[in-house]
Scaffold this motif. Structure first.
Motif, short mmCIF file in Angstrom:
data_model
loop_
_atom_site.label_atom_id
_atom_site.label_comp_id
_atom_site.label_asym_id
_atom_site.label_seq_id
_atom_site.Cartn_x
_atom_site.Cartn_y
_atom_site.Cartn_z
N GLU A 1 0.93 -1.19 -0.16
CA GLU A 1 -0.05 -0.22 -0.18
C GLU A 1 0.91 1.19 -0.15
O GLU A 1 0.42 2.28 -0.69
CB GLU A 1 -0.87 -0.11 1.19
N GLY A 2 1.90 1.23 0.68
CA GLY A 2 2.65 2.37 0.85
C GLY A 2 3.60 2.68 -0.34
O GLY A 2 3.76 3.81 -0.82
N ILE A 3 4.03 1.57 -1.05
CA ILE A 3 4.60 1.67 -2.32
C ILE A 3 3.91 2.24 -3.31
O ILE A 3 4.12 3.06 -3.93
CB ILE A 3 5.45 0.52 -2.89
N ALA A 4 2.53 1.88 -3.49
CA ALA A 4 1.42 2.20 -4.46
C ALA A 4 1.28 3.59 -4.12
O ALA A 4 1.20 4.47 -5.19
CB ALA A 4 0.41 1.35 -4.36
N ASP A 5 1.04 4.39 -2.67
CA ASP A 5 0.82 5.64 -2.61
C ASP A 5 2.11 6.36 -2.94
O ASP A 5 1.60 7.48 -3.83
CB ASP A 5 0.46 5.96 -0.86
N LEU A 6 3.33 6.08 -2.95
CA LEU A 6 4.23 6.64 -3.27
C LEU A 6 4.48 6.84 -4.74
O LEU A 6 4.73 7.99 -5.30
CB LEU A 6 5.79 6.19 -2.59
N ARG A 7 4.11 5.71 -5.28
CA ARG A 7 4.28 5.84 -6.78
C ARG A 7 3.12 6.65 -7.49
O ARG A 7 3.50 7.49 -8.51
CB ARG A 7 4.12 4.21 -7.43
N HIS A 8 2.04 6.78 -6.72
CA HIS A 8 0.84 7.59 -7.18
C HIS A 8 1.10 8.88 -7.12
O HIS A 8 0.65 9.80 -7.89
CB HIS A 8 -0.60 7.04 -6.55
#
Length: 185
Positions: A155-162
């Motif tokens: 979830e954190g990686i997806a948030d950072l990428r987004h």
């Protein structure tokens, strides 16, 4: 809930250097910080807290002999004591506790339960970036991470990428500036 429990006397304190002695001293310091918050008519105080590097929270309740519950305001001394307790309890590759319950009685006795495995039960759950940030301070080997933590990391990686570079925490910006951009980004 997977937990470790320890009983301490809130008044005990011995000089020590690292390991179990540092843990014992840190538990005693946290118990002393909480016992200083006990109202005169209270028989015990219960502190429920969670802690991450970038986010923490707690609820403190005192109880009278008649069973009346009194909501308490925390203190910076207690917050600092629990941050130190989490730091000294960190084991390389294994992590530290996520949440803690400490009960302190008016007679100075204290009991502590630590949650090392389960996701902290929070009214306002931290996002994945908060857990990624915590892993920079308290790394946990991939094979030792519980499933809920793996989901939070994704979830954190997806948030950072987004959200892009404007959303990067300081540690990530510093890593990238040093030429160490994580492969997962």
């Amino acid at each position: 809930m997977s937990s470790n429990t320890s009983d301490e006397n809130a008044g005990d304190s011995k000089s020590s250097f690292g390991g179990l002695y540092a843990e014992k001293d840190a538990v005693a310091a946290a118990a002393r910080a909480l016992s200083s918050l006990l109202p005169p008519d209270a028989v015990r105080l219960v502190y429920d807290g969670f802690s991450l590097t970038s986010q923490s929270g707690s609820r403190t309740m005192a109880f009278t002999a008649s069973g009346q519950a009194i909501s308490m305001t925390g203190s910076s001394a207690a917050s600092q004591a629990f941050n130190e307790l989490r730091r000294v309890m960190y084991k390389p590759g294994l992590g530290s506790w996520w949440s803690v319950r400490m009960t302190v009685w008016a007679d100075g006795h204290a009991q502590t339960e630590f949650n090392f495995d389960e996701e902290p039960d929070n009214r306002f759950p931290p996002g994945g970036v908060a857990y990624l940030t915590d892993l920079q301070t308290y790394p946990i080997d991939e094979d030792k991470r519980p499933e809920w933590l793996r989901r939070k990391i994704v979830e954190g990686i997806a948030d950072l990428r987004h959200n892009g570079p404007k959303s990067y925490p300081r540690w990530l910006k510093d890593m990238i500036a040093q030429g160490n951009k994580p492969e997962w980004l």
